[in-house]
Design a protein around this motif. Structure first.
Motif, PDB file in Angstrom:
ATOM      1  N   GLY A   1      54.252 -18.569 -33.933  1.00 48.56           N
ATOM      2  CA  GLY A   1      55.273 -17.526 -33.881  1.00 48.56           C
ATOM      3  C   GLY A   1      54.805 -16.356 -33.035  1.00 48.56           C
ATOM      4  O   GLY A   1      55.587 -15.486 -32.673  1.00 48.56           O
ATOM      5  N   LEU A   2      53.510 -16.321 -32.721  1.00 39.12           N
ATOM      6  CA  LEU A   2      52.958 -15.203 -31.964  1.00 39.12           C
ATOM      7  C   LEU A   2      53.155 -15.470 -30.483  1.00 39.12           C
ATOM      8  O   LEU A   2      52.999 -16.582 -30.018  1.00 39.12           O
ATOM      9  CB  LEU A   2      51.467 -15.050 -32.264  1.00 39.12           C
ATOM     10  N   ARG A   3      53.494 -14.404 -29.761  1.00 38.07           N
ATOM     11  CA  ARG A   3      53.718 -14.597 -28.335  1.00 38.07           C
ATOM     12  C   ARG A   3      52.652 -13.876 -27.540  1.00 38.07           C
ATOM     13  O   ARG A   3      52.077 -12.892 -27.990  1.00 38.07           O
ATOM     14  CB  ARG A   3      55.086 -14.035 -27.926  1.00 38.07           C
ATOM     15  N   GLY A   4      52.421 -14.389 -26.316  1.00 37.53           N
ATOM     16  CA  GLY A   4      51.567 -13.704 -25.346  1.00 37.53           C
ATOM     17  C   GLY A   4      50.219 -13.321 -25.917  1.00 37.53           C
ATOM     18  O   GLY A   4      49.532 -14.153 -26.506  1.00 37.53           O
ATOM     19  N   PRO A   5      49.853 -12.049 -25.764  1.00 40.26           N
ATOM     20  CA  PRO A   5      48.507 -11.634 -26.171  1.00 40.26           C
ATOM     21  C   PRO A   5      48.298 -11.760 -27.670  1.00 40.26           C
ATOM     22  O   PRO A   5      47.190 -11.982 -28.114  1.00 40.26           O
ATOM     23  CB  PRO A   5      48.430 -10.184 -25.731  1.00 40.26           C
ATOM     24  N   TYR A   6      49.369 -11.616 -28.467  1.00 38.20           N
ATOM     25  CA  TYR A   6      49.199 -11.781 -29.909  1.00 38.20           C
ATOM     26  C   TYR A   6      48.706 -13.190 -30.216  1.00 38.20           C
ATOM     27  O   TYR A   6      47.905 -13.407 -31.108  1.00 38.20           O
ATOM     28  CB  TYR A   6      50.522 -11.539 -30.650  1.00 38.20           C
TER      29      TYR A   6
ATOM     30  N   ILE B   1      46.340 -27.962 -21.467  1.00 44.08           N
ATOM     31  CA  ILE B   1      47.611 -28.438 -22.028  1.00 44.08           C
ATOM     32  C   ILE B   1      48.442 -27.232 -22.469  1.00 44.08           C
ATOM     33  O   ILE B   1      49.611 -27.095 -22.124  1.00 44.08           O
ATOM     34  CB  ILE B   1      47.386 -29.363 -23.244  1.00 44.08           C
ATOM     35  N   LEU B   2      47.787 -26.344 -23.237  1.00 41.72           N
ATOM     36  CA  LEU B   2      48.512 -25.162 -23.694  1.00 41.72           C
ATOM     37  C   LEU B   2      48.485 -24.050 -22.649  1.00 41.72           C
ATOM     38  O   LEU B   2      49.503 -23.496 -22.289  1.00 41.72           O
ATOM     39  CB  LEU B   2      47.899 -24.637 -24.997  1.00 41.72           C
ATOM     40  N   GLY B   3      47.252 -23.737 -22.191  1.00 40.14           N
ATOM     41  CA  GLY B   3      47.085 -22.575 -21.331  1.00 40.14           C
ATOM     42  C   GLY B   3      47.788 -22.735 -20.001  1.00 40.14           C
ATOM     43  O   GLY B   3      48.439 -21.812 -19.518  1.00 40.14           O
ATOM     44  N   GLY B   4      47.676 -23.913 -19.390  1.00 38.67           N
ATOM     45  CA  GLY B   4      48.245 -24.093 -18.066  1.00 38.67           C
ATOM     46  C   GLY B   4      49.672 -24.590 -18.118  1.00 38.67           C
ATOM     47  O   GLY B   4      50.580 -23.995 -17.547  1.00 38.67           O
ATOM     48  N   GLN B   5      49.891 -25.688 -18.851  1.00 38.61           N
ATOM     49  CA  GLN B   5      51.201 -26.331 -18.805  1.00 38.61           C
ATOM     50  C   GLN B   5      52.235 -25.628 -19.678  1.00 38.61           C
ATOM     51  O   GLN B   5      53.409 -25.645 -19.381  1.00 38.61           O
ATOM     52  CB  GLN B   5      51.084 -27.797 -19.251  1.00 38.61           C
ATOM     53  N   MET B   6      51.749 -25.024 -20.789  1.00 32.45           N
ATOM     54  CA  MET B   6      52.724 -24.483 -21.737  1.00 32.45           C
ATOM     55  C   MET B   6      52.751 -22.959 -21.741  1.00 32.45           C
ATOM     56  O   MET B   6      53.611 -22.344 -22.367  1.00 32.45           O
ATOM     57  CB  MET B   6      52.413 -25.011 -23.137  1.00 32.45           C
ATOM     58  N   GLY B   7      51.778 -22.348 -21.053  1.00 34.28           N
ATOM     59  CA  GLY B   7      51.774 -20.891 -20.993  1.00 34.28           C
ATOM     60  C   GLY B   7      51.309 -20.211 -22.268  1.00 34.28           C
ATOM     61  O   GLY B   7      51.541 -19.019 -22.448  1.00 34.28           O
ATOM     62  N   TYR B   8      50.685 -20.954 -23.160  1.00 29.97           N
ATOM     63  CA  TYR B   8      50.130 -20.341 -24.367  1.00 29.97           C
ATOM     64  C   TYR B   8      48.618 -20.277 -24.233  1.00 29.97           C
ATOM     65  O   TYR B   8      47.940 -21.282 -24.340  1.00 29.97           O
ATOM     66  CB  TYR B   8      50.516 -21.150 -25.619  1.00 29.97           C
ATOM     67  N   ASN B   9      48.117 -19.061 -23.984  1.00 28.85           N
ATOM     68  CA  ASN B   9      46.698 -18.910 -23.704  1.00 28.85           C
ATOM     69  C   ASN B   9      45.928 -18.738 -24.992  1.00 28.85           C
ATOM     70  O   ASN B   9      45.935 -17.678 -25.597  1.00 28.85           O
ATOM     71  CB  ASN B   9      46.481 -17.711 -22.804  1.00 28.85           C
ATOM     72  N   SER B  10      45.243 -19.779 -25.394  1.00 30.01           N
ATOM     73  CA  SER B  10      44.500 -19.726 -26.649  1.00 30.01           C
ATOM     74  C   SER B  10      43.068 -19.310 -26.383  1.00 30.01           C
ATOM     75  O   SER B  10      42.463 -19.734 -25.407  1.00 30.01           O
ATOM     76  CB  SER B  10      44.533 -21.103 -27.300  1.00 30.01           C
ATOM     77  N   LEU B  11      42.540 -18.449 -27.244  1.00 32.64           N
ATOM     78  CA  LEU B  11      41.116 -18.136 -27.181  1.00 32.64           C
ATOM     79  C   LEU B  11      40.378 -18.802 -28.337  1.00 32.64           C
ATOM     80  O   LEU B  11      39.215 -18.554 -28.562  1.00 32.64           O
ATOM     81  CB  LEU B  11      40.884 -16.620 -27.226  1.00 32.64           C
TER      82      LEU B  11
END
Lengths: 354, 300, 412
Positions: free
Chosen positions: A128-133, A47-57
């Protein structure tokens, strides 16, 4: 029309196979139940990683939170949690079937709700954090959660908690949890299938492709991001509650917040299957789980090295995943007409540039 | 917790022990973090295998110690060995992810981290190891404070290494090429700088710095194949707090982190010593976010 | 004609099919071989001790097979153990126990390493009514759950440091002080075993009215405990106790030496397994180390002879052991228990074998083995050894003591 028919046929076939599986292969019901949990993991990560581009670890946070919330409810309804979890287990535990099932279902509900609340709270911190952050921040939150539970004596700290035992025969128990796992994974799939047919998907895809422009177009990005994370948290909380009960013993670092095992598996399964699709995560999870269960015990200590290499190869050489690769190879199968390819490539570039 | 604070105020001499321990270890944290700042700033690669390179360096010193070589001599060996290792990793993996989105480099280096720690575990087993430098421990202030000579030696070595790195970056051709690439890779390329070589060198240099830090760590703390992740997180905390390209900031943040760990271990208890590192990471990110939030409209 | 769904469905079908034809289930007794199963830590944080335990299992299996095997119904059977690597994580351990029982058809289990893993696996074996003889899970919480199929050959964890507390009280009295003047500093790893040892210490300390001045929990990846030790120096306890498997022992021994901590009495678990004498030499002198078993004790039994003979055979079979860790000895003892129970039951009928296990009463090189109603061994004491000039000598309890305790310890 015929597309719809095959689709219904396929859904039906998977459902039938899913229902029949524990009866056909009763010895494998634990692994099959785990397969549904893996599918749920992959679907919610996407949901986040693929569709929204927010890669959560750090999505594993909700899994662990759900696990602990459910356990505390199950025990706390009938016993004093602090006494129950004290290191030497002084309480003699005896749950009646009524108590067990009331506790379990109430626990699952609380797990799902608490995970959603946590998603809203932490969403405020990390979105508020983008990309790798964002990836590092979510990883940090998940690790911190494990460390804090480890220091919290009321829930047994690093000593963990033994869960109430299922009142009934082992086979009945296996089937009971199998069907709960299957139901939650199917519900996740059905919900996402519906969700991805609404405007919601367009909005989160817009966030993935260009968040600033999406905002400029009047999409309330923070709200969408939080809602998306809350949905993932809801289902992950349930899966944590189920997994804790299936395992029978939970502790913070290895079972509840396994950031480097389940937490990474989620990402890997999605990348393997193809991110940003509905079926990719399902396929990736099924393949990953099967390969892992068949090969894992034969690798004699080198299984983790193999896993690391798999991550590297997958990420470096095959990041589009199986479905992504198939989509590039045979676009017409995916309903993409050839003249659209140009546009498709454009989207691909936007993704890469992000 | 209050009891422990009381101890510190009644007998302030123990502050000295905590200060010294914190500063000595913080200097080594700063060294590893400087390597991360380098690859982050120059190539925009977030190296999650940072801590595992540190641990690799430690095992090099340990192995040398096993065959009778003094672990301090492991420093040049680890530096050169890890430089070569970093170069190989760059050619095989990093080169292919450097142009991709940032999550890719994060995941790929995470994969490297898993491979490194598991291979180390297969070779050395999961026991904690230490490289014994065989130096004296001195007691000061009436036996209340102990300072191991090896801590002083490693502090000096860390400082010397940092100084020569600065000199290298300022004076040498390669150092200038690295800085030029960091400022504007495309312009550097047009000017005839072989950026691929610069990237390879930078990544290898980072691995070498980590290796050297690992040698020092193995002599004053203990190492174990799975300790890498905490060192990685430390590097991230320091770099995120200080920003890259800000060497004094990295040093200050490194020393500060060393102190924070010692004090939280003393005051809150050892169970919070590591939670402190992770907690600081989240805190630093939140502060950064608030700052960015203020600037966001302007920057875009 | 083709569609995305169809191809995915195809792939999924293939997945389900191939899962179906995976590993066939084997039986508990194959031909003339009795199959025991064990999930054991071959990788991950417990693998050192997991491998000690596996060596112990293997040595006993080899010995029994060489000496004629197990005689049941007039026929001699060989023993064999199926191992899976549980990666030192409880979730994996529970899965593998399930797999051993359901898919491999194992009906007789040997335990994993550590209390945490045993706590995860015991509910599974209990659920399927599969008896398990375990040798490495000492937490008392294992024996308050009413398990009927769990048997442990080792002493429970509250006994690990109990005699060191008694010793501290004794010494205080001898020096004309009251035991309640004794101050204790504690540093325990945050895991099920160590926390249970800690609970035992807290109870004993309460019994004597001793004061606990430090109570730190060491996190999993802690590579430094100097803050805890600085506190120790500041608060001057009479006794410092440390427990954190091999990793905790090695980290503590390293830094106690470096910081010249002069606490007069130091007790820690897992000294032998961590090989602290080899690693840190004279600085470990006068440490007190509780052990489940010692090669100098006068135990004797069939198969391995005396404790000393076991010790010699073990060192001869496996390289690299200067001291045989008790983790290996008790694993061997667990296999002996199985062999004894099979022969007394004289059948492979699981409930009967279980009853035979419950009735176990034997003397082995590892000590007496007799199980309480709850399944723990009550026929064997823990002993406390002290490292005296690099040698482990038994100093308590007095019935087994061969040497006087050195107190206060000489800080190097």
């Amino acid at each position: 029309m015929s597309g719809n028919a095959t689709q219904n046929l396929l859904h039906g076939a998977i459902l039938v196979a899913g229902i029949a599986a524990p009866f056909l292969f009763p010895n494998y019901s634990f692994q099959l139940a785990l397969l549904w949990i893996m599918i749920l993991f992959a679907l919610t990560w996407d949901i986040l990683g693929g569709q929204m581009g927010y890669n959560s670890l750090g999505n594993i946070l909700f899994f662990g939170a759900g696990m602990y919330a459910c356990t505390v409810v199950q025990i706390g309804l009938y016993y004093d949690v602090g006494a129950y979890t004290s290191a030497f287990g002084a309480v003699k535990v005896d749950f009646t079937p009524d108590q067990y099932f009331t506790g379990l279902f109430l626990g699952i509900a609380v797990a799902a709700l608490l995970s959603m609340v946590l998603a809203v709270l932490f969403g405020w911190i990390v979105f508020g954090l983008r990309g790798p952050y964002f990836a590092i921040g979510t990883l940090g939150v998940a690790i911190a959660a494990g460390e804090l539970i480890s220091a919290w004596e009321w829930v047994g700290a690093g000593g963990g908690i033994s869960l109430p035992t299922y009142p009934g025969e082992p086979d009945a128990r296996a089937n009971f949890f199998y069907f709960l796992c299957m139901a939650s994974a199917v519900a996740t799939f059905a919900f996402l299938k519906w969700l991805y047919s609404t405007r919601f998907k367009l909005a989160i895809n817009a966030i993935r492709d260009d968040e600033e422009k999406a905002e400029a177009m009047g999409i309330h990005t923070t709200r969408y991001k939080t809602v998306a994370w809350t949905i993932a948290a809801f289902f992950l909380g349930i899966s944590g509650a189920l997994f804790g009960n299936m395992t029978g013993f939970i502790e913070p670092l290895e079972v509840a917040f396994p950031t480097v095992t389940f937490g990474i598996f989620m990402v890997l399964m999605v990348l393997l299957g193809g991110k940003g699709t509905l079926w990719g995560p399902v396929l990736g999870a099924a393949l990953f789980h099967l390969i892992k269960e068949v090969t894992w015990t034969h690798l004699l200590g080198w299984q983790w090295v193999a896993l690391g290499l798999l991550i590297i190869v997958n990420v470096v050489y095959f990041q589009q995943g199986i479905l992504g690769w198939a989509r590039d190879r045979w676009p017409e199968l995916f309903g993409i007409r050839v003249e659209d390819r140009q546009a498709k490539a454009g989207v691909g570039q936007a993704e890469a540039a992000e | 917790m209050l009891d422990n604070l009381a101890v510190l105020s009644i007998a302030p001499v123990f502050n000295i022990q905590l200060l010294l321990d914190g500063l000595f270890i913080g200097a080594i944290f700063a060294l590893a973090a400087y390597g991360l700042a380098l690859v982050w700033g120059v190539m925009n690669v977030k190296n999650l295998a940072q801590g595992d390179y540190v641990i690799m360096g430690g095992y090099i010193a340990y192995s040398l110690g096993q065959i009778g070589v003094h672990p301090i001599l492991g420093l040049p060996v680890a530096f050169v060995g890890m430089f070569a290792f970093g170069w190989i990793v760059y050619v095989l993996i990093i080169r292919r992810v450097i142009e991709r989105d940032l999550f890719t480099s994060l995941l790929a280096t995470f994969g490297i981290a898993i491979v490194v720690q598991q291979v180390l575990n297969q070779i050395y087993g999961p026991e904690v190891r230490t490289a014994d430098a065989g130096l004296e421990v001195r007691t000061i202030i009436g036996g209340q404070v102990t300072v191991a000579d090896i801590r002083i030696v490693s502090f000096v070595l860390a400082a010397a290494l940092a100084a020569s790195l600065i000199l290298f970056m300022k004076r040498s051709r390669m150092g200038q090429a690295i800085r030029a690439t960091a400022q504007d890779a495309r312009a550097a390329k047009i000017m005839g700088i072989d950026t691929d070589r610069v990237y390879a060198f930078t990544y290898a240099l980072n691995a070498a710095i980590c290796g050297a830090a690992g040698v020092l760590i193995s002599m004053i703390w203990v190492i174990q194949p799975f300790f890498g992740i905490t060192h990685s997180i430390r590097s991230f905390v320091i770099v995120t707090a200080a920003g890259f390209g800000n060497l004094p900031g990295v040093i200050m943040a490194g020393l500060g982190l060393g102190l924070a760990e010692q004090y939280s271990g003393f005051v809150l208890g050892a169970e919070f010593q590591q939670a402190t590192v992770v907690g600081l990471l989240v805190l630093v990110l939140v502060i950064r976010q608030i700052q960015q939030g203020r600037q966001r409209q302007v920057v875009q | 004609m083709f569609s995305l769904e169809k191809s995915v469905g195809f792939a999924l079908g293939a997945v389900v099919l191939s899962a179906a034809i995976a590993l066939p289930a084997s039986a508990k007794v194959e031909g003339d071989t009795i199959v025991l199963g064990s999930a054991i830590s071959l990788t991950g944080k417990y693998s050192t001790n997991g491998i000690h335990a596996q060596n112990g299992y293997e040595l006993a299996v080899k010995r029994i097979n060489e000496m004629g095997g197990v005689k049941v119904g007039g026929k001699a059977y060989k023993l064999k153990v199926v191992y899976y690597d549980d990666e030192s994580t409880p979730a994996r351990g529970a899965q593998l126990a399930e797999r051993l029982i359901k898919q491999d058809g194992v009906q007789f289990m040997l335990g994993p390493y550590s209390s945490g893993l045993t706590k995860a696996i015991a509910p599974v074996t209990e659920k399927y009514k599969v008896p398990m003889v375990e040798a490495e899970g000492a937490s008392r919480s294992l024996f308050t759950q009413g398990y009927k199929y769990l048997f442990a050959v080792l002493s429970t964890s509250e006994q690990y440091l109990a005699s060191s507390i008694d010793l501290a009280a004794e010494i205080a009295k001898k020096n004309g002080k009251d035991p309640s003047d004794v101050k204790i500093a504690m540093a325990f790893e945050n895991d099920p075993f160590s926390l249970d040892v800690r609970a035992g210490v807290v109870e004993d300390a309460k019994k004597y009215g001793m004061k606990i001045v430090i109570d730190d929990k060491l996190p999993r990846d802690l590579s430094d405990m100097s803050a805890t030790l600085t506190k120790t120096r500041a608060l001057k306890p009479d006794l410092l106790v440390v427990s954190g498997h091999s990793k905790g022992a090695a980290t503590a021994a390293r830094q106690i030496a470096e910081m010249k901590i002069d606490t007069p009495m130091i007790a820690m678990t897992h000294c032998e397994a961590a090989k602290i004498v080899d690693q840190f030499g004279a600085s470990t002198n006068d440490y007190l180390c509780p052990t489940q078993w010692a090669e100098t004790l006068s135990y004797k039994g069939d198969y391995f002879g005396t404790a000393a003979e076991y010790d010699a055979l073990f060192k001869q079979t496996f390289d690299g052991y200067k001291n045989v860790p008790y983790q290996a000895a008790q694993a061997s003892a667990a296999v002996l228990v199985w062999k004894d129970a099979f022969e007394r039951a004289n059948t492979f009928d699981v409930p009967k074998v279980r009853d035979a296990l419950a009735a176990t009463d034997m003397k082995t090189f590892y000590g007496g083995i007799r199980f309480s109603e709850a399944g723990n061994n009550i026929a064997k004491p823990m002993v406390l050894r002290q490292i005296q000039d690099g040698i482990y000598n038994v100093v308590a309890p007095s019935k087994w003591a061969s040497h006087e305790v050195n107190h206060p310890r000489k800080a190097p």
